[in-house]
Design an enzyme around this catalytic site. Sequence first.
Site, short mmCIF file in Angstrom:
data_model
loop_
_atom_site.label_atom_id
_atom_site.label_comp_id
_atom_site.label_asym_id
_atom_site.label_seq_id
_atom_site.Cartn_x
_atom_site.Cartn_y
_atom_site.Cartn_z
N LYS A 188 0.84 -1.21 0.00
CA LYS A 188 0.00 0.00 0.00
C LYS A 188 0.87 1.25 0.00
CE LYS A 188 -2.35 -0.88 3.83
NZ LYS A 188 -1.74 -2.17 4.13
N CYS A 196 -12.54 4.03 16.40
CA CYS A 196 -11.28 3.31 16.22
C CYS A 196 -10.45 3.24 17.50
CB CYS A 196 -10.54 4.07 15.12
SG CYS A 196 -8.96 3.46 14.64
N MET A 197 -10.07 4.40 18.04
CA MET A 197 -9.12 4.40 19.15
C MET A 197 -9.72 4.88 20.47
SD MET A 197 -6.77 3.06 17.60
CE MET A 197 -5.84 2.86 19.10
N MET A 230 -8.53 -3.55 16.85
CA MET A 230 -9.99 -3.38 16.83
C MET A 230 -10.78 -4.55 17.41
SD MET A 230 -10.45 -0.42 16.01
CE MET A 230 -8.86 0.13 16.55
N GLY A 280 -4.69 2.57 14.53
CA GLY A 280 -5.08 2.25 13.17
C GLY A 280 -4.62 3.25 12.14
N GLN A 281 -4.98 4.51 12.37
CA GLN A 281 -4.73 5.52 11.35
C GLN A 281 -3.38 6.21 11.57
OE1 GLN A 281 -8.58 7.62 10.12
NE2 GLN A 281 -8.91 7.16 12.25
#
Length: 755
Positions: free
Chosen positions: A80, A169-170, A337, A374-375
């Site tokens: 990616k 998410c977090m 997650m 995650g991000q």
Amino acid sequence: MEITRREFLKMSAAGAALMAIGCPVAAWAAKGEGEPDRWVKGVCRYCGTGCGVMVGVKGGKVVTVKGDPKNHNAGFLCLKGALMTSVIYAKERITQPLIRKNGKLTPASWDEALNLVASKFKEAIAQHGPKSVAYYGSGQALTEETYLASKIFKAGLKCNNVDGNPRLCMASAVGGYVTTFGKDEPMGSYDDIDNASCFFIIGSNTSECHPILFRRIAARKEANPATKIIVVDPRVTNTTRIADIHISFIPGTDLALLNSMAYVIIKEEMDNPRFHGAYCAFMDKEGKPQTFEDYKKFLEDYAPEKAEKITGIPAKTIKEVAKIFAQSSATMSMWCMGINQRIQGVWANNLIHNLHLLTGQIGRPGATTFSLTGQPNACGGVRDAGGLSHMLPAGRLIANKEHRNQMEKLWGLPEDSLNPEPGLPTIALFEALKEGKIKAMLILCTNPAQSLPDVNRYREAMARKDKFICLIEVFQDAETVQFADVVLAPAFWCERDGVYGCSERRYALIEKAIEPPGQCRPSVNILVDLAKRMGVDPKLVPYNNAADIWDEWRAVAKPTVYNFWGITRERLRKESGLKWPCPSEDHPGTNIRYVRGEDPLVPPDHPTKYFFYGRPDGKAVIWFRPYVGCAEGPDSEYSFVLTTGRVLDQWHTSTMTGKVPEIQRSYPKAFVEINDKDAKKLGIQTGDHVQLETRRDKMVFEARVGEVCRPGLVFVPWFDPKLLINKLTINAVDPISKQPEFKICAVKVSKAAKA
Ligand code: MGD
Ligand code: MGD
Ligand code: SF4
């Protein structure tokens, strides 16, 4: 041909590098574009691993991307990260502002678009007050963008409806760190991976979602075969393939497992009383102080034989993993997650921390409790800079008068002028939109029309005729574009400069490499311009560029435990990221927090080695958190559990990875994974069409039959905009973190005639 576990380890440790370095170089050489004429330093656009990249530019165009050898990823990238070029130059780029006229998005000038947005926000505030507007942001926005947007809304408009996708998410990880240690963010770093002798990976498919960290874990195991890897996941993922022990269990029952491990650790005297006796406090679920003896009584409900009945994990296995966890020389937990996206997400986080505190597996190289983010900038931007509805920058809280007064002083506002009432967290915010209470919303760098749970409900909300949505978005085919009244065209990734902060408290700079296309502008310039037109005092937004905002943010964080005063823009240009705390320009950054001699915020003469200074008594909390089930378990009608998640090469709603032909070819569309025994009973084979029906909606997917999912569980990835699985997911949230339970809901599974 079957490969052995050892071969798989080797491939995992080396494979990512080959993919990354081989493909893009080949692509640019094949096009005859020649060597880049310069390399510009940056950070990968995608996951919270935060790999450093070098962007190859030739003739003002990006021609390739490779790993930064000086950053933590040591030059490695996954596919990616390496294949960004086709994303930048995708034909779907939005290159000028658009205004919806007669139902159609129509090109407009910046003046026309910004004036329209400003007038809609001013009108809403004048008629309905500041609670009628909102900002919905992203853990992928730059730190400067999040800090600025949050300041414009909270200080400029006196509106605390500022939230973002890290809530999806977090938020539970934040809740876990704050309730256990008093402050957010992990105490360890990626260097711990090279020193751990046991990895406890729970609710994380690290191999597909943090591939470069997985490579490092596999390399550690390859170099030290005695290293134990325990993976707790109801699916047989790629991550489980390097596990010594894979625990597949009934989804949603982790709390019982974690309490049971604590039970075994104490029962078999594998705890560390010198550590927990000196550095820990015990608390019941209401937050009332308790003793170690009370804790032992609380754990009696979780003897392994009892936990086996709840989790489906053999008592023997629970005992075995508890022993490895406690007795390894250094245990590192990692989770994502599978733990956070649950209605007991914060509690599950607490229980992982409990195990480390109980055993003293903390604050030493390799011994740490490490939440995987995650991000790419959920930590640096939203968590640290205060981009959630209850927060102010650097861990300060809206509900705390002292914190508000500090921020009023720093922002040059009159005392007690900030709005003391926290705003609405994501799901409540979109509920308010649905009820017509939010009249105008600004959305930046997120695609809620695909990513929210129970998304039909919120697509309806976004479709209301009387609402106004301004979306700052790079691609015209993002789902949310359909609901926007105005779309503003931002500069993308390396077309502007700014900072990302990854999982390990590392801040790194993305330098501007190329000019943005058409009329695209950096989002900080868009936000400053918009703020002034909305009537925000220009003194609040005196910035010419992102670097000015960075300097203000450093000053705002300096008096707090987020002190990164030493991370100047100049240093970031020279170095490939620095980990805070970093209080001075000659400080090298911090690997381990809360430890004397390591963390600059623990005074060198502090009487004890460990000091959890985020808590008033300096002690971390071991919480009593009973097992609670999920929001919507299977029953006789909806008899399966539906879980959703990710695949290796697609990113989220696939607006970016979907533009990469190599990726699109390997993951063209969503599918449903189903256990072969279940499939047999239902007469389903790989490739058949399967209907999934929940209490919210139904949809048909192609089946992949095998042993990935345990019986009773089905999995669907959520990247595909043509098969919006979030029409089926539930919007139940954790009562503390307000994070939705994407990981579990009840579903009916049947063979379907056609897709
Ligand atoms: P997921 O696939 O969401 O990924 O990273 P991960 O959390 O690792 O879920 C992880 C695992 O949780 C799944 O394998 C699932 O089987 C398991 N799980 C489900 N229910 C339970 C349960 O009850 N208990 C336990 N213990 N496990 C359970 C997410 C991370 O990935 C995030 S948050 C982001 S924002 C990034 N997104 C992303 C992406 O979109 N694509 C890729 N390729 N990488 C990404 N990296 C980041
Ligand atoms: P993305 O695809 O990352 O997903 O959900 P989203 O944030 O909605 O959306 C980013 C958007 O920003 C894209 O439309 C992209 O084109 C745009 N964009 C990219 N770069 C820029 C830029 O520089 N500027 C601007 N203005 N826009 C840009 C993520 C969310 O989804 C998360 S974080 C999680 S953890 C949840 N996970 C999850 C799950 O596990 N299961 C299910 N079913 N749903 C989930 N939804 C959540
Ligand atoms: Fe980018 Fe994450 Fe891959 Fe690193 S592991 S290259 S940060 S997507």
